[in-house]
Each structure stands twice: as C-alpha cells, then as structure tokens.
Design a protein around this motif. Structure first.
Motif, short mmCIF file in Angstrom:
data_model
loop_
_atom_site.label_atom_id
_atom_site.label_comp_id
_atom_site.label_asym_id
_atom_site.label_seq_id
_atom_site.Cartn_x
_atom_site.Cartn_y
_atom_site.Cartn_z
N ARG A 118 2.29 -14.09 -2.13
CA ARG A 118 2.43 -13.28 -0.92
C ARG A 118 3.89 -13.10 -0.49
N ALA A 174 -11.47 -7.44 -0.16
CA ALA A 174 -10.14 -7.01 -0.60
C ALA A 174 -9.57 -5.95 0.33
N ALA A 175 -10.42 -5.00 0.74
CA ALA A 175 -9.97 -3.93 1.63
C ALA A 175 -9.60 -4.47 3.01
N GLU A 195 -6.32 -6.33 2.79
CA GLU A 195 -5.18 -5.41 2.72
C GLU A 195 -4.89 -4.79 4.08
N GLU A 196 -5.95 -4.40 4.80
CA GLU A 196 -5.78 -3.78 6.11
C GLU A 196 -5.08 -4.70 7.10
N GLY A 223 -3.45 -7.63 6.28
CA GLY A 223 -2.35 -8.40 5.71
C GLY A 223 -2.64 -9.88 5.60
N LYS A 250 -7.91 -12.87 0.93
CA LYS A 250 -9.33 -12.57 0.84
C LYS A 250 -10.15 -13.68 1.47
#
Length: 230
Positions: A68, A114-115, A118-119, A121, A124
């Motif tokens: 990260r 995963a989405a 990502e949204e 930050g 998972k």
C-alpha cells in the motif's frame, strides 16, 4: 522547502515533510504521497525521497504497509490505531445511509469487496468487515456464488436476473415472437449497458427455462412464450 541549512537534501526534505505532518498536512491516518509524487514535488530523484522517508520511518512519523505504501502516524501513533480500527465502521455507515435513502434497494447487488476497498482506499479485509457488520444487522446478506445483496437471500437479484427478466417480458408480450433470432452477445451488451458475461448469464437462465435455445449457425432463438415478470 527552506534552503537555509547545509544539511543533505534528503534531510531537508524529511524536515519539511515532518513539519507538514505535525501541522496536520497530510493528517494522521492517511497515506503519504508515493515516492514518485514526492520526487516530483521536491524536484529530486526517488532515491533521495526514499532516504527522506526512511528518516521519517525511523522517527515513527510514518509506517510502511505492505502493498500500500506508507501511512502517516503523526505525533500520536495511537490516534492512527484508533482511526484504522473504525474504518470498517465508517464504510458500513456510508453503505447503511445509501440503503436507508433508497439509493441501494432491496434485492440490489452490492459492489464486491475489491470495488469497496478501492472506493474507500482500504484493504479488502476492511471492506469485508464492513459488509459483515451490515450482515449482522440484517441489512444485507451473502448469496453463495453471487455476492452481497441488500435484504435477505430471497431478495437477491443480480444484473443478469434483471436482464433475463427484461427478455422474458419482451417474449411474453410478443415483442420477441417465438422463432425470432436474438441479437449477438456483444450487440446486446452494448445496447443494455452491461458486460457481455451478464448477457451470457441471462441467456443461460432463459435456456434453462426452455424459453430460448442455441441453434447452430443461427445463434439464440426464442423457443417458447415466457410468463413474463411483473
């Protein structure tokens, strides 16, 4: 960045970043800009930035996170620990508000882990904690092989289910009469604004019901009238 000192460049960069962190820019709990970004900001090589960041790590102002980057710890690392511990609760609250407002309705499929990661930050694992928290409240449920849905499993309705329902309705009303040939997967995916795999899954549902069939050299053909969806 001040140049009033004869200290090495990386030391001056480290001092400048340290000063910004202590002033709350960037705030504790957020990710430090990447080495490439910092190199552009300070007009130096990435190696120089790497040395500066190493100084910050040694002083405990930032900490590396595998895969990260480096998280800003600030002057009180405990503050970041508390913030990180509640990240999933913040995500859950955001999703909860979307459900309460009707932005996410019963039966609607939620974005995958995963989405969500990502949204917001986050990892998972943090996204999964948020979903599990909402599941514990009975607001969402996991359906094996499909994902997470608003409401219980009985409400689960994927995009493929919705597309199949649209076809079923068109066939039931005669818009797509028995014997008519359906357009190809690519054309339908573009027409309905979905992925090709969604069209393929919708076709699989209709084929299993005996509503359409795949014929060599023709593609998929309407085989029988459907009951339609209300």
């Amino acid at each position: 960045m001040s140049k009033a000192t004869d200290a090495p460049t990386y030391v001056r960069i480290a001092q400048d970043i340290r000063s910004r962190i202590l002033q709350g820019d960037p705030p504790a709990g957020t990710m430090l800009p990447s080495e490439a970004s910092l190199a552009r900001t300070y007009g130096v090589a990435r190696g120089t930035v790497r040395q500066a960041v190493a100084e910050l790590e040694r002083s405990g102002l930032v900490a590396s996170e595998a895969g990260r980057g480096r998280r800003v710890m600030g002057s009180d690392p405990a503050t970041v620990t508390r913030a990180a511990a509640t990240q999933y609760e913040t995500i859950a609250e955001t999703l909860r508000k979307r459900i309460d407002s009707g932005d996410l309705v019963a039966g609607q499929q939620l974005p995958g882990e995963a989405a969500i990661a990502e949204e917001f930050g986050v990892s998972k694992g943090t996204a999964r904690q948020a979903l599990q928290l909402l599941a514990g409240e009975g607001l969402i449920a996991a359906v094996h092989g499909k994902g997470w849905f608003v409401g219980g499993p009985e409400h689960a309705r994927t995009r493929a289910d919705a597309v199949a329902a649209e076809f079923r309705q068109d066939i039931a009303t005669g818009k797509l009469p028995v014997g008519s040939v359906l357009p190809g997967e690519n054309a339908l995916a573009q027409e309905r604004g979905v992925a090709r795999i969604t069209i393929r899954r919708a076709f699989a549902l209709l084929e299993a019901e005996g509503v359409i069939e795949k014929r060599p050299g023709m593609g998929r053909v309407v085989k029988a009238r459907a009951k339609g969806d209300t």
